[in-house]
Design a protein around this motif. Structure first.
Motif, PDB file in Angstrom:
ATOM      1  N   LYS A 212       0.837  -1.196   0.000  1.00 52.84           N
ATOM      2  CA  LYS A 212       0.000   0.000   0.000  1.00 52.84           C
ATOM      3  C   LYS A 212       0.885   1.264   0.000  1.00 52.84           C
ATOM      4  O   LYS A 212       2.075   1.213   0.297  1.00 52.84           O
ATOM      5  N   THR A 213       0.263   2.403  -0.296  1.00 46.85           N
ATOM      6  CA  THR A 213       0.943   3.693  -0.210  1.00 46.85           C
ATOM      7  C   THR A 213       0.489   4.392   1.060  1.00 46.85           C
ATOM      8  O   THR A 213      -0.714   4.597   1.277  1.00 46.85           O
ATOM      9  N   VAL A 214       1.452   4.727   1.894  1.00 49.09           N
ATOM     10  CA  VAL A 214       1.182   5.379   3.178  1.00 49.09           C
ATOM     11  C   VAL A 214       1.677   6.819   3.115  1.00 49.09           C
ATOM     12  O   VAL A 214       2.837   7.063   2.766  1.00 49.09           O
ATOM     13  N   CYS A 222       7.845  11.559  16.063  1.00 55.84           N
ATOM     14  CA  CYS A 222       6.704  10.646  15.920  1.00 55.84           C
ATOM     15  C   CYS A 222       6.525  10.251  14.455  1.00 55.84           C
ATOM     16  O   CYS A 222       6.332   9.063  14.143  1.00 55.84           O
ATOM     17  N   GLY A 223       6.581  11.227  13.560  1.00 52.11           N
ATOM     18  CA  GLY A 223       6.444  10.932  12.137  1.00 52.11           C
ATOM     19  C   GLY A 223       7.545  10.011  11.633  1.00 52.11           C
ATOM     20  O   GLY A 223       7.294   9.128  10.796  1.00 52.11           O
ATOM     21  N   LYS A 224       8.762  10.202  12.132  1.00 56.18           N
ATOM     22  CA  LYS A 224       9.870   9.310  11.753  1.00 56.18           C
ATOM     23  C   LYS A 224       9.550   7.869  12.130  1.00 56.18           C
ATOM     24  O   LYS A 224       9.790   6.935  11.358  1.00 56.18           O
ATOM     25  N   GLY A 225       8.997   7.688  13.329  1.00 59.64           N
ATOM     26  CA  GLY A 225       8.662   6.341  13.775  1.00 59.64           C
ATOM     27  C   GLY A 225       7.561   5.709  12.946  1.00 59.64           C
ATOM     28  O   GLY A 225       7.635   4.530  12.579  1.00 59.64           O
ATOM     29  N   VAL A 226       6.527   6.493  12.628  1.00 64.06           N
ATOM     30  CA  VAL A 226       5.412   5.975  11.829  1.00 64.06           C
ATOM     31  C   VAL A 226       5.886   5.596  10.428  1.00 64.06           C
ATOM     32  O   VAL A 226       5.531   4.534   9.893  1.00 64.06           O
ATOM     33  N   ALA A 227       6.708   6.459   9.823  1.00 59.86           N
ATOM     34  CA  ALA A 227       7.220   6.180   8.471  1.00 59.86           C
ATOM     35  C   ALA A 227       8.140   4.961   8.464  1.00 59.86           C
ATOM     36  O   ALA A 227       8.070   4.123   7.562  1.00 59.86           O
ATOM     37  N   MET A 228       8.994   4.862   9.463  1.00 62.32           N
ATOM     38  CA  MET A 228       9.925   3.745   9.550  1.00 62.32           C
ATOM     39  C   MET A 228       9.179   2.421   9.657  1.00 62.32           C
ATOM     40  O   MET A 228       9.524   1.435   8.990  1.00 62.32           O
ATOM     41  N   ARG A 229       8.152   2.383  10.506  1.00 63.65           N
ATOM     42  CA  ARG A 229       7.389   1.140  10.675  1.00 63.65           C
ATOM     43  C   ARG A 229       6.585   0.814   9.417  1.00 63.65           C
ATOM     44  O   ARG A 229       6.427  -0.357   9.056  1.00 63.65           O
ATOM     45  N   ALA A 230       6.056   1.825   8.749  1.00 60.53           N
ATOM     46  CA  ALA A 230       5.323   1.588   7.502  1.00 60.53           C
ATOM     47  C   ALA A 230       6.240   0.958   6.459  1.00 60.53           C
ATOM     48  O   ALA A 230       5.857   0.007   5.759  1.00 60.53           O
ATOM     49  N   LYS A 231       7.453   1.488   6.367  1.00 59.50           N
ATOM     50  CA  LYS A 231       8.438   0.927   5.439  1.00 59.50           C
ATOM     51  C   LYS A 231       8.750  -0.515   5.803  1.00 59.50           C
ATOM     52  O   LYS A 231       8.826  -1.393   4.935  1.00 59.50           O
ATOM     53  N   GLY A 232       8.894  -0.775   7.096  1.00 56.65           N
ATOM     54  CA  GLY A 232       9.180  -2.140   7.548  1.00 56.65           C
ATOM     55  C   GLY A 232       8.044  -3.105   7.261  1.00 56.65           C
ATOM     56  O   GLY A 232       8.268  -4.303   7.108  1.00 56.65           O
ATOM     57  N   ILE A 238       5.172   8.094   1.554  1.00 54.90           N
ATOM     58  CA  ILE A 238       5.280   9.489   1.141  1.00 54.90           C
ATOM     59  C   ILE A 238       5.238  10.344   2.393  1.00 54.90           C
ATOM     60  O   ILE A 238       4.395  10.132   3.274  1.00 54.90           O
ATOM     61  N   VAL A 239       6.137  11.312   2.490  1.00 54.21           N
ATOM     62  CA  VAL A 239       6.161  12.227   3.633  1.00 54.21           C
ATOM     63  C   VAL A 239       5.775  13.624   3.157  1.00 54.21           C
ATOM     64  O   VAL A 239       6.284  14.109   2.132  1.00 54.21           O
ATOM     65  N   CYS A 240       4.887  14.272   3.908  1.00 58.67           N
ATOM     66  CA  CYS A 240       4.509  15.664   3.658  1.00 58.67           C
ATOM     67  C   CYS A 240       5.003  16.503   4.831  1.00 58.67           C
ATOM     68  O   CYS A 240       4.763  16.162   5.993  1.00 58.67           O
ATOM     69  N   GLU A 241       5.680  17.597   4.514  1.00 51.70           N
ATOM     70  CA  GLU A 241       6.290  18.439   5.548  1.00 51.70           C
ATOM     71  C   GLU A 241       6.181  19.912   5.171  1.00 51.70           C
ATOM     72  O   GLU A 241       6.004  20.256   4.011  1.00 51.70           O
ATOM     73  N   VAL A 242       6.308  20.771   6.182  1.00 58.68           N
ATOM     74  CA  VAL A 242       6.408  22.212   5.952  1.00 58.68           C
ATOM     75  C   VAL A 242       7.800  22.729   6.317  1.00 58.68           C
ATOM     76  O   VAL A 242       8.160  23.847   5.961  1.00 58.68           O
ATOM     77  N   GLY A 267      -2.427   8.122  -1.861  1.00 56.66           N
ATOM     78  CA  GLY A 267      -2.391   7.376  -0.615  1.00 56.66           C
ATOM     79  C   GLY A 267      -3.503   6.371  -0.430  1.00 56.66           C
ATOM     80  O   GLY A 267      -4.642   6.589  -0.851  1.00 56.66           O
ATOM     81  N   ASP A 268      -3.154   5.269   0.233  1.00 50.22           N
ATOM     82  CA  ASP A 268      -4.141   4.296   0.714  1.00 50.22           C
ATOM     83  C   ASP A 268      -4.404   4.528   2.203  1.00 50.22           C
ATOM     84  O   ASP A 268      -5.540   4.440   2.658  1.00 50.22           O
ATOM     85  N   PHE A 269      -3.321   4.784   2.953  1.00 47.50           N
ATOM     86  CA  PHE A 269      -3.417   5.145   4.363  1.00 47.50           C
ATOM     87  C   PHE A 269      -2.835   6.543   4.542  1.00 47.50           C
ATOM     88  O   PHE A 269      -1.796   6.870   3.956  1.00 47.50           O
ATOM     89  N   PHE A 270      -3.484   7.350   5.370  1.00 45.85           N
ATOM     90  CA  PHE A 270      -2.978   8.677   5.721  1.00 45.85           C
ATOM     91  C   PHE A 270      -2.855   8.762   7.236  1.00 45.85           C
ATOM     92  O   PHE A 270      -3.824   8.463   7.951  1.00 45.85           O
TER      93      PHE A 270
END
Length: 421
Positions: A212-214, A222-232, A238-242, A267-270
């Protein structure tokens, strides 16, 4: 059924035995807090003091309350989120002599009433999560400002609010920024959030993540942890930042980086992890895939604009516990988890006990630091003392039976001397 036991407001005291089992389980996996509890029982650092704890009321926070109680304090707990309260755990606390004002699914009115009931306790010290306790004191219970001697704040969101109050000269007592301690954000925010967010999402949806695309909004710890686990888990991330620095970091960590409007169509999950409002809003809903799943891991339920989502929908219904389906006028369906509240707590059990062991050790030690002040601190936001951070790190290593090297006298001298021969 609402019950009132020992000046408490809870659902059902009869749930206490099963709640105690949950507390006993996490206590067996929190060795740092166990060590502090032994010390507190001997030293009684909070003897004669009243402490109000405003946190997500589940087993790990309950054990923190028990540890503070063991230090001689009279303790009251209140929820920082109505959907994260576990009624059996709250009942167990009341059965163990701790006052409580909370139940699962409290209305907005009940939620604020519970905070006022907790503040009627007239605390000497507080532990806050997100700043609701501090905010209520300063806006509606100003008679307590001179009585509260200080407290500790758990979250990024709460610290932002505290610093804004300090800058405007409106903070009335000292607060310690526990979230900014390394032994908190490096582990709780990154590994705790990363695991518990996906625990909550997978438990709630029972859907596969791999392939899926997250889309992760926000690349703080927190975002680093969520992205890392999604990759795993096998997702494309995809990361969105300001923040341009964090955006570069996400790119160098191997993730795609783009604006939310572009990511919304893919995205499939946001998962939102920013602490700000309207991160995902009407313009994004309009281009999302049929079946897109939205979850929030920020403190407040404002990151996904639920008003605009509902306005675009012709029908809504709950399709599974903690999953609301929004059927848009063009036939597409978008799913929102846990009402847009913290998905890892509203739809799960929160961070792992071993991770919260370190965070709650910092909370407990921060309160002891406040009690040890001979001269009262000014009304400012204070960092966790570095030595306290190191102490928790050492206690954790000892619990893991891990040993590390120490610098020799010669090595220390070498590092402190700017002239090297």
């Amino acid at each position: 059924m609402r019950g009132e036991i020992m000046e408490s407001h809870i659902r059902n005291i009869d749930l206490a035995p099963q709640g105690q089992l949950k507390i006993d389980w996490v206590a067996g996996h929190m060795p740092v807090l166990n060590q502090l509890r032994k010390e507190f029982e001997q030293e009684l650092p909070f003897k004669g003091k009243k402490v109000v704890v405003c946190l997500h009321l589940e087993a790990k926070t309950a054990y923190l309350a028990k540890v503070i109680q063991a230090g001689g304090a009279e303790v009251t707990v209140v929820a920082s989120n109505p959907l994260s309260t576990q009624d059996d755990v709250v009942a167990a606390l009341v059965a163990g002599g701790i006052h409580a004002h909370a139940w699962y699914g409290a209305t907005e009115e009940e939620y604020h009433q519970h905070i006022h009931q907790a503040l009627d306790f007239r605390p000497d010290y507080i532990i806050d999560d997100g700043g609701d306790l501090v905010s209520t004191i300063h806006q509606q219970r100003r008679e307590l400002i001179s009585h509260v001697q200080g407290g500790a704040e758990e979250t990024t969101t709460g610290i932002l609010r505290l610093k804004a109050m300090e800058q405007k000269g409106e903070l009335g007592f000292p607060m310690i920024a526990v979230n900014d301690a390394q032994m908190k954000y490096l582990f709780d925010n990154r590994y705790g959030t990363g695991q518990s967010v996906w625990d909550g999402i997978m438990r709630t949806t029972n859907l596969v993540v791999s392939g899926k695309t997250v889309v992760v909004a926000g690349y703080g710890w927190c975002g680093k942890g969520v992205a890392m686990r999604a990759k795993g888990l096998g997702a494309r991330v995809i990361v969105c930042e300001v923040d341009p620095i964090k955006a570069n970091e996400a790119w160098m960590d191997g993730f795609q980086v783009m604006q939310m409007l572009e990511a919304a169509a893919q995205g499939d999950f946001f998962i939102t992890v920013t602490g700000d409002k309207d991160v995902i809003r009407g313009e994004h809903f309009k281009v999302m895939k049929d079946g897109a799943i939205l979850a929030n891991a920020g403190h407040f339920d404002v990151e996904v604009n639920k008003v605009e989502l509902k306005a675009l929908s012709e029908e809504t219904r709950v399709v599974r516990p903690n999953i609301e389906e929004f059927k848009l006028k063009d036939g597409r369906k978008i799913f929102l988890l846990a009402e847009g509240r913290l998905v890892n707590l509203a739809a799960g059990d929160g961070h792992p006990a071993e991770v919260m062991d370190m965070t709650f050790a910092l909370q407990a030690l921060s309160l002891t630091a406040l009690t040890e002040q001979v001269t009262p601190l000014s009304a400012k936001v204070y960092p966790v003392p570095h030595e306290m951070d190191l102490r928790v790190a050492r206690l954790k290593l000892n619990a893991l039976n891990l040993k590390i090297d120490e610098l020799s006298i010669e090595q220390k001298e070498y590092l402190s001397n700017w002239v090297h021969g």
